[in-house]
Design a protein around this motif. Structure first.
Motif, PDB file in Angstrom:
ATOM      1  N   ARG A  40      14.601  -1.027  -0.474  1.00 18.82           N
ATOM      2  CA  ARG A  40      15.145   0.326  -0.410  1.00 18.82           C
ATOM      3  C   ARG A  40      13.961   0.938  -1.858  1.00 18.82           C
ATOM      4  N   ILE A  41      14.331   0.665  -3.018  1.00 22.17           N
ATOM      5  CA  ILE A  41      13.447   0.790  -4.527  1.00 22.17           C
ATOM      6  C   ILE A  41      12.239   0.568  -4.477  1.00 22.17           C
ATOM      7  N   GLY A  42      12.402  -0.810  -3.804  1.00 27.63           N
ATOM      8  CA  GLY A  42      11.189  -2.214  -3.798  1.00 27.63           C
ATOM      9  C   GLY A  42       9.665  -1.374  -2.723  1.00 27.63           C
ATOM     10  N   ARG A  43      10.555  -0.763  -1.633  1.00 24.48           N
ATOM     11  CA  ARG A  43       9.340  -0.311  -0.707  1.00 24.48           C
ATOM     12  C   ARG A  43       8.448   0.805  -1.633  1.00 24.48           C
ATOM     13  N   LEU A  44       9.225   2.100  -2.667  1.00 22.73           N
ATOM     14  CA  LEU A  44       8.567   2.821  -2.897  1.00 22.73           C
ATOM     15  C   LEU A  44       7.852   2.024  -4.139  1.00 22.73           C
ATOM     16  N   LEU A  45       8.058   1.532  -5.672  1.00 23.00           N
ATOM     17  CA  LEU A  45       8.004   1.567  -6.990  1.00 23.00           C
ATOM     18  C   LEU A  45       7.233  -0.329  -7.486  1.00 23.00           C
ATOM     19  N   ALA A  46       7.417  -0.985  -5.451  1.00 22.16           N
ATOM     20  CA  ALA A  46       7.218  -2.282  -6.262  1.00 22.16           C
ATOM     21  C   ALA A  46       5.762  -2.504  -5.809  1.00 22.16           C
ATOM     22  N   THR A  47       4.590  -2.898  -6.518  1.00 25.47           N
ATOM     23  CA  THR A  47       3.332  -3.348  -5.784  1.00 25.47           C
ATOM     24  C   THR A  47       3.029  -4.591  -5.307  1.00 25.47           C
ATOM     25  N   GLN A  48       3.619  -5.002  -5.175  1.00 23.55           N
ATOM     26  CA  GLN A  48       3.640  -6.396  -4.631  1.00 23.55           C
ATOM     27  C   GLN A  48       4.413  -7.048  -3.812  1.00 23.55           C
ATOM     28  N   VAL A  49       4.174  -7.567  -2.324  1.00 22.15           N
ATOM     29  CA  VAL A  49       5.159  -7.813  -1.723  1.00 22.15           C
ATOM     30  C   VAL A  49       5.315  -9.572  -1.755  1.00 22.15           C
TER      31      VAL A  49
ATOM     32  N   PRO B 194       0.955  -1.375   0.074  1.00 24.84           N
ATOM     33  CA  PRO B 194       0.008  -0.484  -0.127  1.00 24.84           C
ATOM     34  C   PRO B 194       1.134   1.263  -0.281  1.00 24.84           C
ATOM     35  N   ALA B 195       2.014   1.035   0.026  1.00 25.52           N
ATOM     36  CA  ALA B 195       3.053   2.394   0.348  1.00 25.52           C
ATOM     37  C   ALA B 195       3.723   2.416  -1.284  1.00 25.52           C
ATOM     38  N   ALA B 196       3.347   1.393  -1.958  1.00 25.67           N
ATOM     39  CA  ALA B 196       4.067   2.576  -2.815  1.00 25.67           C
ATOM     40  C   ALA B 196       3.051   3.242  -4.128  1.00 25.67           C
TER      41      ALA B 196
ATOM     42  N   GLY C 230       9.582  -2.045 -15.311  1.00 28.02           N
ATOM     43  CA  GLY C 230       9.067  -2.973 -14.097  1.00 28.02           C
ATOM     44  C   GLY C 230      10.314  -4.031 -14.738  1.00 28.02           C
ATOM     45  N   ALA C 231      10.875  -4.463 -15.770  1.00 26.09           N
ATOM     46  CA  ALA C 231      11.605  -5.670 -15.589  1.00 26.09           C
ATOM     47  C   ALA C 231      13.214  -5.208 -15.083  1.00 26.09           C
ATOM     48  N   LYS C 232      13.684  -3.936 -15.342  1.00 26.58           N
ATOM     49  CA  LYS C 232      14.477  -3.608 -15.245  1.00 26.58           C
ATOM     50  C   LYS C 232      15.259  -3.775 -13.359  1.00 26.58           C
ATOM     51  N   LEU C 233      14.022  -3.230 -13.195  1.00 27.94           N
ATOM     52  CA  LEU C 233      13.894  -2.691 -11.379  1.00 27.94           C
ATOM     53  C   LEU C 233      13.428  -4.245 -10.719  1.00 27.94           C
ATOM     54  N   GLU C 234      13.061  -5.006 -11.269  1.00 28.68           N
ATOM     55  CA  GLU C 234      13.008  -6.829 -10.735  1.00 28.68           C
ATOM     56  C   GLU C 234      13.757  -6.369 -10.062  1.00 28.68           C
TER      57      GLU C 234
ATOM     58  N   TYR D  88       7.045  -4.305 -10.678  1.00 33.77           N
ATOM     59  CA  TYR D  88       7.741  -2.447 -10.383  1.00 33.77           C
ATOM     60  C   TYR D  88       6.698  -1.950 -11.099  1.00 33.77           C
ATOM     61  N   LEU D  89       5.879  -1.229 -10.415  1.00 37.01           N
ATOM     62  CA  LEU D  89       4.938  -0.222 -11.549  1.00 37.01           C
ATOM     63  C   LEU D  89       5.871   1.379 -11.609  1.00 37.01           C
ATOM     64  N   LEU D  90       6.455   1.802 -12.884  1.00 36.80           N
ATOM     65  CA  LEU D  90       6.514   3.446 -12.317  1.00 36.80           C
ATOM     66  C   LEU D  90       5.595   4.384 -13.821  1.00 36.80           C
TER      67      LEU D  90
END
Length: 141
Positions: free
Chosen positions: A107-116, A18-20, A98-102, A79-81
């Motif tokens: 640190r980046i995941g907390r902001l940009l990843a939609t799933q944990v 929910p923090a993405a 999204g594939a580049k960020l996987e 990841y959804l930008l």
């Protein structure tokens, strides 16, 4: 989940982040703007999805541990930008970004990843459940 996992078994649980930034955009802005714009254009609109109360990833981790599951690792994924409607207009760009960020980390995941993803195990009989004093990975303080 704990009730159906055998002692020593593994549970992999996916939970929305929910923090993405994407989630914040979609729930706080997009879902509120679309009905207004459709009314202006005199078009019918569907109701925005309404989910239950959301938990932060840290709160969800504590909930898993409360259910006697030992969280072994946490992975940020999906990841959804590009915000809506851009992600629908440019699906290939969205997918490539999204594939580049996987796998880019927490640190980046907390902001940009939609799933944990939480990978957890159920302790075997006689094993003590994990507690904060046992943690050596620094995930929580």
């Amino acid at each position: 989940v704990s009730r159906v996992v055998r002692p020593g078994g593994v549970a992999v649980v996916s939970y929305p982040n929910p923090a993405a930034l994407y989630a914040l955009w979609k729930t706080r802005i997009w879902y509120r703007v679309v009905p207004f714009v459709k009314r202006l254009l005199r078009r019918s609109h569907m109701q925005a999805p309404k989910g239950g109360a959301s938990l932060s990833p840290d709160s969800f981790l504590r909930a898993l541990e409360t259910a006697d599951l030992r969280v072994e690792s946490i992975h940020y994924t999906n990841y959804l930008l590009l915000p809506s409607p851009l992600e629908e207009m440019f699906p290939r760009v969205t997918e490539r970004l999204g594939a580049k960020l996987e796998g880019s980390g927490e640190r980046i995941g907390r902001l940009l990843a939609t799933q944990v993803l939480f990978v957890s195990t159920k302790p075997r009989a006689g094993e003590a459940p994990v507690n904060d004093a046992d943690r050596s990975d620094g995930r929580r303080g």
